[in-house]
Design a protein around this motif. Structure first.
Motif, short mmCIF file in Angstrom:
data_model
loop_
_atom_site.label_atom_id
_atom_site.label_comp_id
_atom_site.label_asym_id
_atom_site.label_seq_id
_atom_site.Cartn_x
_atom_site.Cartn_y
_atom_site.Cartn_z
N ASN A 1 0.77 -1.20 -0.16
CA ASN A 1 0.01 -0.11 0.03
C ASN A 1 0.93 1.27 0.17
O ASN A 1 0.39 2.20 -0.67
CB ASN A 1 -0.98 0.10 1.20
N LYS B 1 2.17 1.78 -3.44
CA LYS B 1 1.03 1.99 -4.51
C LYS B 1 0.75 3.61 -4.39
O LYS B 1 0.16 4.18 -5.05
CB LYS B 1 -0.08 0.93 -4.55
N TYR B 2 0.18 3.69 -2.93
CA TYR B 2 -0.52 4.91 -2.83
C TYR B 2 0.17 6.12 -1.95
O TYR B 2 -0.21 7.44 -2.06
CB TYR B 2 -1.90 4.73 -1.99
N ALA B 3 1.32 5.86 -1.48
CA ALA B 3 1.33 6.91 -0.33
C ALA B 3 2.37 8.07 -0.60
O ALA B 3 2.58 9.14 -0.23
CB ALA B 3 2.14 6.37 1.06
N SER B 4 3.23 7.62 -1.65
CA SER B 4 4.39 8.69 -2.25
C SER B 4 5.21 8.97 -0.72
O SER B 4 5.51 10.04 -0.73
CB SER B 4 3.81 9.94 -2.70
N ARG C 1 1.46 10.90 1.86
CA ARG C 1 0.15 11.51 1.68
C ARG C 1 -0.84 11.33 2.76
O ARG C 1 -1.56 12.44 3.09
CB ARG C 1 -0.15 11.56 0.19
N PHE D 1 -4.42 9.82 4.11
CA PHE D 1 -5.77 10.03 3.74
C PHE D 1 -6.87 10.34 4.82
O PHE D 1 -6.62 9.85 5.78
CB PHE D 1 -6.22 8.49 3.13
N HIS E 1 -9.72 -3.07 -3.34
CA HIS E 1 -9.25 -2.14 -2.33
C HIS E 1 -9.60 -3.04 -1.17
O HIS E 1 -10.42 -2.81 -0.15
CB HIS E 1 -9.75 -0.75 -1.99
#
Length: 100
Positions: A19, A22-25, A49, A51, A64
């Motif tokens: 995760n 894929k998503y956090a940068s 980032r 959420f 998801h």
């Protein structure tokens, strides 16, 4: 720890790291696995980032499934699961599968 609990701990780390990628940068991810009351405490923290916390992390949604499935596996085994996140503040996933 039993093979079941070791598997939950290991797969949980894999899901969290996936995760983050894929998503956090995120620039940094920290994984801690520690003895905890005869069991194990797993913490995965990133500086990505983040959420908004809402019911999307509590429900299984197509594409998801990871965190809700991890929560379900940990809790069905009798453990505890905690997720903290906020936009711009990263994410922390902490779970404690039971010792036996």
């Amino acid at each position: 720890l039993s093979a079941e609990i070791r598997t939950i701990a290991y797969r949980g780390v894999l899901e969290c790291v996936s995760n983050v990628r894929k998503y956090a940068s995120a620039k940094e991810t920290r994984i801690t696995i520690a003895d905890h009351q005869g069991g194990v405490l797993v913490t995965v923290t990133d500086d990505g980032r983040g959420f908004l916390m809402n019911d999307r992390v509590d429900r299984l949604q197509p594409g998801h499934l990871g965190l809700p499935a991890l929560r379900e596996r940990v809790e069905l085994a009798g453990g505890r699961f905690d997720l903290r996140s906020a936009p711009g503040e990263g994410t922390t996933v902490e779970y404690r599968p039971p010792a036996a």
